[in-house]
Design a protein around this motif. Structure first.
Motif, PDB file in Angstrom:
ATOM      1  N   VAL A  17      43.690  39.098 -17.147  1.00  9.47           N
ATOM      2  CA  VAL A  17      42.436  39.513 -16.355  1.00  9.47           C
ATOM      3  C   VAL A  17      41.083  38.886 -16.891  1.00  9.47           C
ATOM      4  O   VAL A  17      40.219  38.440 -16.125  1.00  9.47           O
ATOM      5  N   ALA A  18      40.926  38.766 -18.132  1.00  7.85           N
ATOM      6  CA  ALA A  18      39.728  37.964 -18.752  1.00  7.85           C
ATOM      7  C   ALA A  18      39.138  36.911 -18.089  1.00  7.85           C
ATOM      8  O   ALA A  18      38.002  36.823 -17.858  1.00  7.85           O
ATOM      9  N   PRO A  19      40.014  35.870 -18.010  1.00 10.01           N
ATOM     10  CA  PRO A  19      39.330  34.758 -17.241  1.00 10.01           C
ATOM     11  C   PRO A  19      38.757  34.678 -16.054  1.00 10.01           C
ATOM     12  O   PRO A  19      37.544  34.070 -15.766  1.00 10.01           O
ATOM     13  N   ALA A  20      39.533  35.562 -15.203  1.00  8.59           N
ATOM     14  CA  ALA A  20      38.948  35.761 -13.692  1.00  8.59           C
ATOM     15  C   ALA A  20      37.615  36.626 -13.871  1.00  8.59           C
ATOM     16  O   ALA A  20      36.786  36.198 -13.204  1.00  8.59           O
ATOM     17  N   GLU A  21      37.731  37.421 -14.749  1.00  6.14           N
ATOM     18  CA  GLU A  21      36.474  38.421 -15.095  1.00  6.14           C
ATOM     19  C   GLU A  21      35.252  37.447 -15.508  1.00  6.14           C
ATOM     20  O   GLU A  21      34.067  37.639 -14.904  1.00  6.14           O
ATOM     21  N   GLY A  22      35.555  36.377 -16.151  1.00  6.44           N
ATOM     22  CA  GLY A  22      34.534  35.566 -16.729  1.00  6.44           C
ATOM     23  C   GLY A  22      33.833  34.590 -15.654  1.00  6.44           C
ATOM     24  O   GLY A  22      32.775  34.432 -15.690  1.00  6.44           O
ATOM     25  N   ILE A  23      34.682  34.134 -14.949  1.00  7.61           N
ATOM     26  CA  ILE A  23      34.434  33.067 -13.880  1.00  7.61           C
ATOM     27  C   ILE A  23      33.636  34.213 -12.899  1.00  7.61           C
ATOM     28  O   ILE A  23      32.654  33.505 -12.558  1.00  7.61           O
TER      29      ILE A  23
END
Length: 89
Positions: A17-23
């Protein structure tokens, strides 16, 4: 998604989930194709207040290279708890 992750996931939930949240939080540049899609969809986007808020900037669709930030999506993604599913055999 939780069931698929429980069955096939190799990474920890946070890593998924973290990459999508960062984007969503820090934004991403609009590609040429996405800009063309937004321009083509402009009549539809203009009719809906939420779509207008998300995809139009000062009433104009985002252009190639402009950065879209989706703070609401970022907040939602960061609030998703780790699923507590058992692996399905």
């Amino acid at each position: 998604m939780a069931a698929l992750h429980a069955q096939y996931g190799k990474l920890r939930w946070e890593q998924v989930v973290a990459p999508a949240e960062g984007i969503a939080r820090f934004g991403y540049p609009v590609s040429r194709a996405f800009a063309a899609d937004l321009l083509a969809a402009r009549p539809i986007l203009e009719k809906d207040p939420e779509l207008r808020r998300l995809f139009l900037r000062d009433g104009v669709p985002y252009a190639e290279g402009q950065v879209i930030v989706q703070q609401d999506l970022s907040t939602l993604l960061s609030a998703i708890p780790q699923p507590r599913c058992r692996r399905i055999l």
